[in-house]
Design a protein around this motif. Structure first.
Motif, mmCIF file in Angstrom:
data_model
loop_
_atom_site.group_PDB
_atom_site.id
_atom_site.type_symbol
_atom_site.label_atom_id
_atom_site.label_comp_id
_atom_site.label_asym_id
_atom_site.label_seq_id
_atom_site.Cartn_x
_atom_site.Cartn_y
_atom_site.Cartn_z
ATOM 1 N N LEU A 81 70.912 -46.901 -11.151
ATOM 2 C CA LEU A 81 71.255 -48.213 -11.694
ATOM 3 C C LEU A 81 71.186 -49.234 -10.568
ATOM 4 O O LEU A 81 71.863 -49.113 -9.556
ATOM 5 N N SER A 83 71.415 -53.371 -9.639
ATOM 6 C CA SER A 83 71.870 -54.664 -10.155
ATOM 7 C C SER A 83 71.896 -55.703 -9.046
ATOM 8 O O SER A 83 72.126 -55.385 -7.874
ATOM 9 N N TYR A 84 71.649 -56.941 -9.438
ATOM 10 C CA TYR A 84 71.716 -58.057 -8.513
ATOM 11 C C TYR A 84 71.828 -59.334 -9.344
ATOM 12 O O TYR A 84 71.248 -59.435 -10.430
ATOM 13 N N GLN A 88 67.803 -58.873 -14.184
ATOM 14 C CA GLN A 88 68.190 -57.899 -15.194
ATOM 15 C C GLN A 88 68.398 -56.533 -14.544
ATOM 16 O O GLN A 88 67.641 -56.161 -13.648
ATOM 17 N N PRO A 89 69.406 -55.787 -14.960
ATOM 18 C CA PRO A 89 69.643 -54.465 -14.373
ATOM 19 C C PRO A 89 68.452 -53.539 -14.590
ATOM 20 O O PRO A 89 67.762 -53.619 -15.611
ATOM 21 N N ARG A 91 67.349 -49.519 -14.823
ATOM 22 C CA ARG A 91 67.915 -48.196 -15.073
ATOM 23 C C ARG A 91 66.805 -47.157 -15.147
ATOM 24 O O ARG A 91 65.735 -47.432 -15.670
ATOM 25 N N LYS A 112 66.709 -62.998 -14.951
ATOM 26 C CA LYS A 112 67.357 -63.254 -16.239
ATOM 27 C C LYS A 112 66.918 -64.605 -16.782
ATOM 28 O O LYS A 112 66.799 -65.583 -16.044
ATOM 29 N N THR A 118 72.742 -60.776 -24.396
ATOM 30 C CA THR A 118 73.155 -59.444 -23.986
ATOM 31 C C THR A 118 73.880 -58.757 -25.131
ATOM 32 O O THR A 118 74.895 -59.249 -25.621
ATOM 33 N N ASP A 121 77.000 -54.550 -22.542
ATOM 34 C CA ASP A 121 77.204 -54.694 -21.106
ATOM 35 C C ASP A 121 77.454 -53.329 -20.486
ATOM 36 O O ASP A 121 78.246 -52.553 -20.997
ATOM 37 N N MET A 124 78.991 -51.471 -13.833
ATOM 38 C CA MET A 124 78.457 -50.946 -12.583
ATOM 39 C C MET A 124 79.595 -50.296 -11.804
ATOM 40 O O MET A 124 80.653 -50.916 -11.626
ATOM 41 N N VAL A 127 79.906 -52.853 -6.973
ATOM 42 C CA VAL A 127 79.143 -54.082 -6.835
ATOM 43 C C VAL A 127 79.487 -54.693 -5.486
ATOM 44 O O VAL A 127 80.661 -54.737 -5.094
#
Length: 264
Positions: A81, A83-84, A88-89, A91, A112, A118, A121, A124, A127
């Motif tokens: 996974l 994320s930033y 968009q995440p 996976r 995004k 969304t 959700d 995470m 983070v």
């Protein structure tokens, strides 16, 4: 001399066997549009064998967008996974072979869009936002009736010794806050040894620069602060615990702790 040589050989063999029982993942992150590297993205590997999605390992991408994760168990289903903020995440589900060095190559992250909706959700496990690390307590399994100290021992990079002293990345924790406020400042262990782990939603870790706003102290000498964020339902409640025990030779122990929390 021969005895020391034998011990050294056995130790090296054990380390090699352990390395062969695990796998590694690496890759490079770029912006899908301008092809520039994405730095400081959070990359996590999650164990998918249980419903809690336990965190196995995490790291940050460097200035070239590269990342690498080691000591990933082989033969089990895991999820990568990424994320930033503003992206968009990403996976990916897979099962690594024992000893495999899995290269994901270049991964393009999509920005995004303002009109994005969304539907679900995904939490995470960890983070990183600038100098703050945020752990999601739900991602780290603890035994029933565990206290915060047991939860902290599960967090990557956090160590708790037998006396209850806490270090993060080898740096001493100087304060433990509860929702941003000091909880018994004379002894930070009162919070970690008495508050139930089930009360905690997030664990925030950041540098203790309250007396160093201009960042004059070298980073290597700066301690850490842990801030325990309660679950919303706990922020307006009264709870506590009492305990007692007796032994031989008139030995006994009794104690308790009561807490009342409000939004303010």
């Amino acid at each position: 001399m021969n005895k020391f040589l034998l011990i050294a050989v056995l130790l090296m063999a054990a380390l090699r066997a352990n390395g062969q029982n695990t796998a590694a993942i690496k890759g490079t992150l770029i912006d899908s549009l301008d092809k520039k590297p994405v730095e400081f993205a959070t990359v996590a590997v999650i164990d998918m064998r249980d419903t809690l999605s336990t965190l196995i390992a995490y790291t940050l991408s460097n200035k070239e967008g590269a990342f690498a994760l080691h000591n990933i168990p082989g033969g089990i289903p895991v999820k990568l996974l990424i994320s930033y903020v503003a992206y968009q995440p990403y996976r990916k589900l897979f099962t690594l072979k024992t000893g495999e060095q899995f290269d994901l190559g270049t991964i393009g992250l999509n920005s995004k869009q303002l009109q994005e909706v969304t539907i679900k959700d995904e939490r995470m496990p960890v983070v990183v936002r600038k100098d703050t690390i945020i752990f999601d307590a739900e991602a780290f399994k603890t035994r029933p009736n565990a206290v915060v100290e047991d939860l902290l021992k599960k967090l990557p990079g956090v160590e708790v010794d037998n006396d209850g002293n806490i270090t993060v990345m080898a740096k001493k924790v100087s304060k433990v806050l509860v929702d941003g406020r000091e909880f018994f400042p004379t002894d930070i262990r009162i919070a970690t040894k008495n508050l139930d782990a089930d009360l905690i939603d997030k664990v925030q870790v950041y540098d203790d620069r309250e007396n160093d706003p201009n960042h004059l102290i070298p980073e290597s000498q700066v301690g850490k602060i842990i801030n325990l964020k309660f679950k919303k339902a706990i922020k307006k409640s009264i709870f506590g615990k009492v305990y007692a025990g007796a032994g031989t030779n008139d030995h006994y122990q009794v104690g308790g702790l009561a807490n009342m929390f409000r939004d303010t």
